[in-house]
Scaffold this motif. Structure first.
Motif, PDB file in Angstrom:
ATOM      1  N   VAL A  92     -80.894  19.144  65.301  1.00 49.99           N
ATOM      2  CA  VAL A  92     -80.548  17.905  66.028  1.00 49.99           C
ATOM      3  C   VAL A  92     -81.797  17.034  66.002  1.00 49.99           C
ATOM      4  CG1 VAL A  92     -79.755  16.918  68.216  1.00 49.99           C
ATOM      5  CG2 VAL A  92     -78.994  19.216  67.567  1.00 49.99           C
ATOM      6  N   THR A  95     -83.092  14.509  69.549  1.00 48.46           N
ATOM      7  CA  THR A  95     -82.560  15.221  70.724  1.00 48.46           C
ATOM      8  C   THR A  95     -82.531  14.302  71.948  1.00 48.46           C
ATOM      9  OG1 THR A  95     -83.357  17.301  69.832  1.00 48.46           O
ATOM     10  CG2 THR A  95     -82.821  17.292  72.166  1.00 48.46           C
ATOM     11  N   GLU A 162     -92.451   5.083  65.482  1.00 47.15           N
ATOM     12  CA  GLU A 162     -91.973   5.754  66.696  1.00 47.15           C
ATOM     13  C   GLU A 162     -93.185   6.171  67.520  1.00 47.15           C
ATOM     14  OE1 GLU A 162     -88.717   6.711  67.554  1.00 47.15           O
ATOM     15  OE2 GLU A 162     -87.628   6.173  65.722  1.00 47.15           O
ATOM     16  N   ILE A 216     -94.994  13.718  63.967  1.00 46.10           N
ATOM     17  CA  ILE A 216     -93.707  14.299  63.551  1.00 46.10           C
ATOM     18  C   ILE A 216     -93.965  15.713  63.010  1.00 46.10           C
ATOM     19  CG2 ILE A 216     -92.059  12.430  63.063  1.00 46.10           C
ATOM     20  CD1 ILE A 216     -94.453  13.616  60.448  1.00 46.10           C
TER      21      ILE A 216
HETATM   22  C1  IPD Z   1     -88.072  13.660  67.091  1.00 46.46           C
HETATM   23  C2  IPD Z   1     -87.509  12.447  66.418  1.00 46.46           C
HETATM   24  C3  IPD Z   1     -88.274  11.199  66.792  1.00 46.46           C
HETATM   25  C4  IPD Z   1     -89.752  11.331  66.507  1.00 46.46           C
HETATM   26  C5  IPD Z   1     -90.324  12.574  67.163  1.00 46.46           C
HETATM   27  C6  IPD Z   1     -89.527  13.796  66.733  1.00 46.46           C
HETATM   28  P1  IPD Z   1     -86.498  15.792  67.577  1.00 46.46           P
HETATM   29  O1  IPD Z   1     -87.406  14.821  66.636  1.00 46.46           O
HETATM   30  O2  IPD Z   1     -87.510  12.605  65.024  1.00 46.46           O
HETATM   31  O3  IPD Z   1     -87.822  10.099  66.068  1.00 46.46           O
HETATM   32  O4  IPD Z   1     -90.425  10.221  67.018  1.00 46.46           O
HETATM   33  O5  IPD Z   1     -91.670  12.702  66.745  1.00 46.46           O
HETATM   34  O6  IPD Z   1     -90.066  14.944  67.385  1.00 46.46           O
HETATM   35  O7  IPD Z   1     -87.435  16.439  68.542  1.00 46.46           O
HETATM   36  O8  IPD Z   1     -85.489  14.932  68.239  1.00 46.46           O
HETATM   37  O9  IPD Z   1     -85.915  16.754  66.604  1.00 46.46           O
END
Ligand code: IPD
Length: 286
Positions: A92, A95, A162, A216
């Motif tokens: 997911v 999340t 992000e 990320i």
């Molecule tokens: C997140 C999303 C988000 C990014 C975060 C990630 P997750 O993944 O990809 O866009 O800004 O760094 O951790 O935790 O929802 O699988």
């Protein structure tokens, strides 16, 4: 020569669709929300359940021991990418969006062999968009070929960035300072869908010119990296050096000119790598 991984590629699309159906069924239900690395790094039972479904389906199809797995919810401490055929899975992605009903949530499944990404599948399930790409075979969304935008002038671009889930004030300051400098170049706009995998697909379709993020994880960007490259774009380290899947730093762009201009403004900060390796230099290729 027989195409060794085509079957795995096609199966990954099937599994991503099945996983997406589960997410769609669960999104409107009451859910218990837990936290991971920080109070804003969320996880739900659905993340865990969907990852089990994906890994279970792959093991049933290809055998219990044939492949290795790096999954967001099952890889607790440091993940190692070896030469073995390895699935890299975010069940997911987005999340936080899932918890809030913000309508961008993706299933991200990539496959690497000898540490090279072979194919990637991103199913943006609430939009019902199935993105996929295989090395040397092009990138597609719902079976239509996709390609990056041809804008080379940053002042005519939209950029995605992000802020991730680390709220350490010094890091947040650098992230927003970078965003401010990019916004004031000026660019047409800054955006963010809340899922790194979907953001990369937006680069691949030409909806935006670039997406970058520090912090990320490999499962957020592995599949998207293949999709961006096969759509004609580039994937780099935020310093301009080669992309390193385990580094937790990534810049994807439609064109080198856009990437170079963004790199000038990025205020880099340290994050621990996914593989636990202490520090690797990222020489710039620009
Ligand atoms: C997140 C999303 C988000 C990014 C975060 C990630 P997750 O993944 O990809 O866009 O800004 O760094 O951790 O935790 O929802 O699988």
């Amino acid at each position: 020569m027989a195409d060794e991984w085509q079957e795995a590629y096609e199966f990954a699309v099937e599994v991503a669709r099945k996983a997406g159906m589960v997410i769609k069924q669960e999104i409107d239900k009451e859910m218990k929300v837990l936290t991971k690395s920080s109070t804003v790094d969320l996880v739900t039972k659905t993340d865990e359940r969907v990852e089990k479904i994906i890994i279970g389906s792959l093991k049933t199809k290809f055998g219990e021991k044939a492949h290795k797995f790096i999954g967001e919810e099952s890889t607790e401490k440091g993940c190692e990418l070896t030469d073995a055929p390895t699935w890299i899975i975010d069940p997911v992605d987005g999340t936080t969006n899932f918890v809030h009903g913000f309508p961008f949530v993706a299933v991200s499944i990539a496959f690497a062999v000898k540490k090279e990404l072979e194919f990637g599948v991103v199913y943006s399930c609430l939009e019902d968009k199935m993105y996929r790409a295989r090395n040397g075979k092009g990138a597609f969304c719902n079976d239509e070929p996709i390609s990056v935008s041809d804008v080379k002038d940053i002042t005519k671009s939209i950029i995605i960035s992000e802020h991730g889930t680390d709220r350490t004030p010094a890091k947040v300051e650098k992230i927003f300072s970078t965003m401010q400098k990019i916004l004031c170049i000026p660019v047409h706009g800054l955006r963010g869908s809340g899922t790194a995998a979907t953001n990369m697909c937006l680069v691949a379709t030409g909806a935006v010119e670039a997406f970058f993020e520090i912090g990320i994880h490999c499962w957020d960007v592995a599949a998207g990296a293949v999709i961006v490259r096969e759509a004609g774009g580039i994937v780099l380290d935020v310093s301009g050096g080669p992309f390193d899947l385990m580094s937790r730093r990534m810049l994807s762009a439609n064109h080198e000119d856009i990437a170079k201009r963004i790199i000038k403004e990025i205020e880099v900060f340290e994050v621990p790598r996914d593989d636990g390796v202490k520090h690797l230099q990222q020489p710039s290729s620009f």
